[in-house]
Design a protein around this motif. Structure first.
Motif, PDB file in Angstrom:
ATOM      1  N   ILE A 195      11.443   9.768  -1.989  1.00 39.69           N
ATOM      2  CA  ILE A 195      10.638  10.451  -3.004  1.00 39.69           C
ATOM      3  C   ILE A 195      10.749  11.976  -2.913  1.00 39.69           C
ATOM      4  O   ILE A 195      10.548  12.680  -3.900  1.00 39.69           O
ATOM      5  CB  ILE A 195       9.167   9.972  -2.860  1.00 39.69           C
ATOM      6  CG1 ILE A 195       8.852   8.950  -3.948  1.00 39.69           C
ATOM      7  CG2 ILE A 195       8.156  11.098  -2.936  1.00 39.69           C
ATOM      8  CD1 ILE A 195       9.495   7.645  -3.816  1.00 39.69           C
ATOM      9  N   ARG A 196      11.092  12.507  -1.748  1.00 42.92           N
ATOM     10  CA  ARG A 196      11.085  13.961  -1.585  1.00 42.92           C
ATOM     11  C   ARG A 196      12.219  14.662  -2.310  1.00 42.92           C
ATOM     12  O   ARG A 196      12.153  15.840  -2.573  1.00 42.92           O
ATOM     13  CB  ARG A 196      11.083  14.346  -0.115  1.00 42.92           C
ATOM     14  CG  ARG A 196      12.351  14.022   0.624  1.00 42.92           C
ATOM     15  CD  ARG A 196      12.216  14.319   2.111  1.00 42.92           C
ATOM     16  NE  ARG A 196      12.109  15.727   2.376  1.00 42.92           N
ATOM     17  CZ  ARG A 196      11.283  16.289   3.255  1.00 42.92           C
ATOM     18  NH1 ARG A 196      10.475  15.553   3.958  1.00 42.92           N
ATOM     19  NH2 ARG A 196      11.265  17.575   3.438  1.00 42.92           N
ATOM     20  N   ASP A 217       2.597   1.640  -3.376  1.00 40.67           N
ATOM     21  CA  ASP A 217       1.608   2.123  -4.339  1.00 40.67           C
ATOM     22  C   ASP A 217       1.365   3.624  -4.150  1.00 40.67           C
ATOM     23  O   ASP A 217       1.277   4.383  -5.117  1.00 40.67           O
ATOM     24  CB  ASP A 217       0.308   1.342  -4.127  1.00 40.67           C
ATOM     25  CG  ASP A 217      -0.744   1.634  -5.185  1.00 40.67           C
ATOM     26  OD1 ASP A 217      -0.387   2.076  -6.289  1.00 40.67           O
ATOM     27  OD2 ASP A 217      -1.942   1.412  -4.889  1.00 40.67           O
ATOM     28  N   TRP A 218       1.268   4.073  -2.904  1.00 40.28           N
ATOM     29  CA  TRP A 218       1.073   5.504  -2.612  1.00 40.28           C
ATOM     30  C   TRP A 218       2.188   6.333  -3.249  1.00 40.28           C
ATOM     31  O   TRP A 218       1.955   7.392  -3.828  1.00 40.28           O
ATOM     32  CB  TRP A 218       1.026   5.724  -1.094  1.00 40.28           C
ATOM     33  CG  TRP A 218       0.854   7.162  -0.716  1.00 40.28           C
ATOM     34  CD1 TRP A 218       1.850   8.096  -0.533  1.00 40.28           C
ATOM     35  CD2 TRP A 218      -0.383   7.853  -0.490  1.00 40.28           C
ATOM     36  NE1 TRP A 218       1.300   9.303  -0.199  1.00 40.28           N
ATOM     37  CE2 TRP A 218      -0.066   9.194  -0.170  1.00 40.28           C
ATOM     38  CE3 TRP A 218      -1.731   7.464  -0.520  1.00 40.28           C
ATOM     39  CZ2 TRP A 218      -1.044  10.147   0.115  1.00 40.28           C
ATOM     40  CZ3 TRP A 218      -2.702   8.412  -0.227  1.00 40.28           C
ATOM     41  CH2 TRP A 218      -2.365   9.734   0.071  1.00 40.28           C
ATOM     42  N   TYR A 219       3.410   5.831  -3.116  1.00 39.78           N
ATOM     43  CA  TYR A 219       4.556   6.583  -3.614  1.00 39.78           C
ATOM     44  C   TYR A 219       4.916   6.230  -5.064  1.00 39.78           C
ATOM     45  O   TYR A 219       5.998   6.584  -5.544  1.00 39.78           O
ATOM     46  CB  TYR A 219       5.750   6.386  -2.676  1.00 39.78           C
ATOM     47  CG  TYR A 219       5.603   7.180  -1.396  1.00 39.78           C
ATOM     48  CD1 TYR A 219       5.674   8.576  -1.420  1.00 39.78           C
ATOM     49  CD2 TYR A 219       5.355   6.558  -0.179  1.00 39.78           C
ATOM     50  CE1 TYR A 219       5.520   9.314  -0.261  1.00 39.78           C
ATOM     51  CE2 TYR A 219       5.204   7.301   0.989  1.00 39.78           C
ATOM     52  CZ  TYR A 219       5.288   8.680   0.935  1.00 39.78           C
ATOM     53  OH  TYR A 219       5.124   9.417   2.087  1.00 39.78           O
ATOM     54  N   GLY A 220       4.048   5.516  -5.736  1.00 41.20           N
ATOM     55  CA  GLY A 220       4.259   5.246  -7.156  1.00 41.20           C
ATOM     56  C   GLY A 220       5.320   4.216  -7.470  1.00 41.20           C
ATOM     57  O   GLY A 220       5.818   4.162  -8.588  1.00 41.20           O
ATOM     58  N   ASP A 267       9.085   7.928   1.850  1.00 40.89           N
ATOM     59  CA  ASP A 267       8.816   9.370   1.877  1.00 40.89           C
ATOM     60  C   ASP A 267      10.104  10.166   1.713  1.00 40.89           C
ATOM     61  O   ASP A 267      10.133  11.171   1.011  1.00 40.89           O
ATOM     62  CB  ASP A 267       8.124   9.740   3.198  1.00 40.89           C
ATOM     63  CG  ASP A 267       7.674  11.191   3.204  1.00 40.89           C
ATOM     64  OD1 ASP A 267       6.723  11.504   2.471  1.00 40.89           O
ATOM     65  OD2 ASP A 267       8.291  12.002   3.914  1.00 40.89           O
ATOM     66  N   ASN A 268      11.182   9.691   2.330  1.00 41.31           N
ATOM     67  CA  ASN A 268      12.465  10.374   2.213  1.00 41.31           C
ATOM     68  C   ASN A 268      13.070  10.214   0.819  1.00 41.31           C
ATOM     69  O   ASN A 268      13.663  11.152   0.280  1.00 41.31           O
ATOM     70  CB  ASN A 268      13.446   9.846   3.263  1.00 41.31           C
ATOM     71  CG  ASN A 268      13.264  10.536   4.602  1.00 41.31           C
ATOM     72  OD1 ASN A 268      13.864  11.561   4.864  1.00 41.31           O
ATOM     73  ND2 ASN A 268      12.388  10.005   5.454  1.00 41.31           N
ATOM     74  N   SER A 292      -3.950  -2.397  -3.493  1.00 38.74           N
ATOM     75  CA  SER A 292      -2.661  -2.025  -4.094  1.00 38.74           C
ATOM     76  C   SER A 292      -1.979  -3.208  -4.789  1.00 38.74           C
ATOM     77  O   SER A 292      -1.107  -3.003  -5.630  1.00 38.74           O
ATOM     78  CB  SER A 292      -1.728  -1.418  -3.041  1.00 38.74           C
ATOM     79  OG  SER A 292      -2.206  -0.148  -2.650  1.00 38.74           O
ATOM     80  N   ALA A 341       7.517   3.080   5.094  1.00 37.17           N
ATOM     81  CA  ALA A 341       6.772   4.311   4.805  1.00 37.17           C
ATOM     82  C   ALA A 341       7.696   5.520   4.934  1.00 37.17           C
ATOM     83  O   ALA A 341       7.727   6.395   4.066  1.00 37.17           O
ATOM     84  CB  ALA A 341       5.578   4.435   5.749  1.00 37.17           C
ATOM     85  N   ILE A 342       8.474   5.561   6.005  1.00 36.01           N
ATOM     86  CA  ILE A 342       9.350   6.703   6.266  1.00 36.01           C
ATOM     87  C   ILE A 342      10.459   6.770   5.213  1.00 36.01           C
ATOM     88  O   ILE A 342      10.776   7.838   4.694  1.00 36.01           O
ATOM     89  CB  ILE A 342       9.936   6.592   7.699  1.00 36.01           C
ATOM     90  CG1 ILE A 342       8.809   6.733   8.716  1.00 36.01           C
ATOM     91  CG2 ILE A 342      11.024   7.631   7.924  1.00 36.01           C
ATOM     92  CD1 ILE A 342       9.166   6.279  10.118  1.00 36.01           C
ATOM     93  N   ARG A 392       0.838  -1.208   0.000  1.00 37.08           N
ATOM     94  CA  ARG A 392       0.000   0.000   0.000  1.00 37.08           C
ATOM     95  C   ARG A 392       0.874   1.260   0.000  1.00 37.08           C
ATOM     96  O   ARG A 392       0.599   2.215  -0.718  1.00 37.08           O
ATOM     97  CB  ARG A 392      -0.887  -0.053   1.254  1.00 37.08           C
ATOM     98  CG  ARG A 392      -2.017   0.929   1.279  1.00 37.08           C
ATOM     99  CD  ARG A 392      -2.902   0.614   2.478  1.00 37.08           C
ATOM    100  NE  ARG A 392      -3.847   1.665   2.760  1.00 37.08           N
ATOM    101  CZ  ARG A 392      -4.549   1.762   3.888  1.00 37.08           C
ATOM    102  NH1 ARG A 392      -4.385   0.832   4.827  1.00 37.08           N
ATOM    103  NH2 ARG A 392      -5.399   2.748   4.082  1.00 37.08           N
ATOM    104  N   VAL A 393       1.932   1.231   0.802  1.00 39.88           N
ATOM    105  CA  VAL A 393       2.857   2.358   0.872  1.00 39.88           C
ATOM    106  C   VAL A 393       3.575   2.534  -0.467  1.00 39.88           C
ATOM    107  O   VAL A 393       3.702   3.651  -0.983  1.00 39.88           O
ATOM    108  CB  VAL A 393       3.882   2.133   2.003  1.00 39.88           C
ATOM    109  CG1 VAL A 393       5.092   3.029   1.823  1.00 39.88           C
ATOM    110  CG2 VAL A 393       3.247   2.372   3.350  1.00 39.88           C
TER     111      VAL A 393
END
Lengths: 243, 243
Positions: B241-242, B124-127, B238-239, B152, B234-235, B121-122
């Motif tokens: 992708i940013r 998928d969220w971040y592509g 996020d790092n 996902s 998840a963390i 799911r994570v």
């Protein structure tokens, strides 16, 4: 272990009896050790001989009952437990002035005990020591919360109450994760603040939404419709702390 | 629904029969709709009258059996399901050349199906559309994985195999989360890379550790001993992708 003791401990699996007795259960090796070494008052420890031999120093001064693995799983909620179970006093809730230099999380009806436990663990990782929670949020002393928190319940305090009042009284700036907020990667968090997370199905309630000063969104690149609230909390905490 | 059909569907709760029949189960309203509208071949849908009336357009061309809620929970794994259950073909695994401009996750024996589903799911969220997984990682078609992935699984492909070989063949730079790595907040990720996550209890295996070019650590401020692997994923995503 007598039948009446077993029955009493088993009853603490239910909220009604936890409330009545002001006691809760902590199960498994690591969590039992964490609670023994914390500020919580441990009433009794049930443990296997092996656990007792290994940790007898730490059990000094605590009423200890030697039991079998089967007895531990009989009275407890875990599928397997070859170590210990502690019966622990629920501490008396005190009112607390929030620190204007700290991060706080506010939970607006987080229903799922697993999510609450995981959020405690994440908060603890990032050094957040207090969480505000609506009355409808899952109960901290639910065995599933305690288990999912992996001992973090000993370091993170959860203050339950009217969330609107708790947040307002804090007088801190309020951040909230919403669908239509600003990209969390481009926001710098104020050092003292409250970050709100909403219910798994319905998000943040309209009453609490009106308190939000800064709306946040975790940027989505792919196709997932949403992130689990504990995932979102982890990502938001990481972003808040990195500034 | 005949007894033999019920028995057949129920058998797909078990890996042995999923493998034998090359079929798996997708349960609940949202997941069933996601799989119907995906590239997967849906063999049969069992659904309530209400679901059928609401989504009959989308069910066109798919064998559909009208059943009761009780029948859905009888043959499925969910505690409650008032909507639908799909019997879906397991797609044939194809070898795939990894894109040198994309992020990939690599899972080194993630055992817990809930963790695998949440990681999907994570991702998928971040592509992130592809995950490499060791043979010992939880099976993608386990109903708990499918359920936790919240649809996902239709967008994120999991390639199982010898993880050492899969990572080496990618020829991409390899990042891994370890206790003694560099602060993830200070690292800029290369655009094409593989990020490795290790087993819940043992972390990344020594064989895979030798492949890691960049060691990462999520900075810890408080007292929690560790983060759940899905939280860490998840963390880290996020790092990554940013940048």
């Amino acid at each position: 272990m007598s039948k009446s003791v077993a029955k009493f401990i088993k009853s603490l699996q239910l909220k009604k009896y936890r409330k009545q007795e002001q006691l809760f259960l902590v199960e498994g090796l690591k969590s039992t050790l964490e609670v023994i070494n914390s500020h919580f008052n441990v009433r009794t420890v049930l443990c296997t001989e092996q656990f007792y031999e290994q940790f007898s120093q730490q059990l000094k001064g605590i009423e200890t009952l030697l039991v079998t693995e089967n007895q531990l799983t009989d009275v407890g909620t875990l599928r397997s437990n070859n170590a210990a179970l502690a019966v622990v006093e629920i501490p008396v809730a005190k009112s607390k002035k929030l620190d204007t230099n700290k991060f706080y999380l506010a939970l607006d009806d987080i229903n799922d005990p697993g999510n609450l436990g995981t959020i405690l663990r994440v908060a603890d990782w990032y050094g957040i020591d207090t969480i505000l929670a609506s009355e409808q949020t899952a109960e901290l002393y639910n065995p599933k919360v305690i288990s999912a928190s992996k001992g973090s319940f000993t370091r993170v305090e959860v203050i339950y109450g009217d969330l609107e009042r708790l947040i307002s009284e804090s007088q801190l700036p309020v951040y909230g994760t919403l669908m239509e907020g600003d990209n969390i990667h481009k926001i710098s968090f104020k050092k003292g603040c409250v970050i709100v997370f909403g219910n798994e199905a319905n998000g943040i309630s309209s009453k609490i939404k009106t308190l939000i000063d800064y709306k946040l969104t975790i940027p989505k690149i792919g196709g997932a419709e949403s992130l689990n609230v504990a995932m979102a909390a982890a990502i938001v905490c990481d972003n808040a702390i990195r500034n």
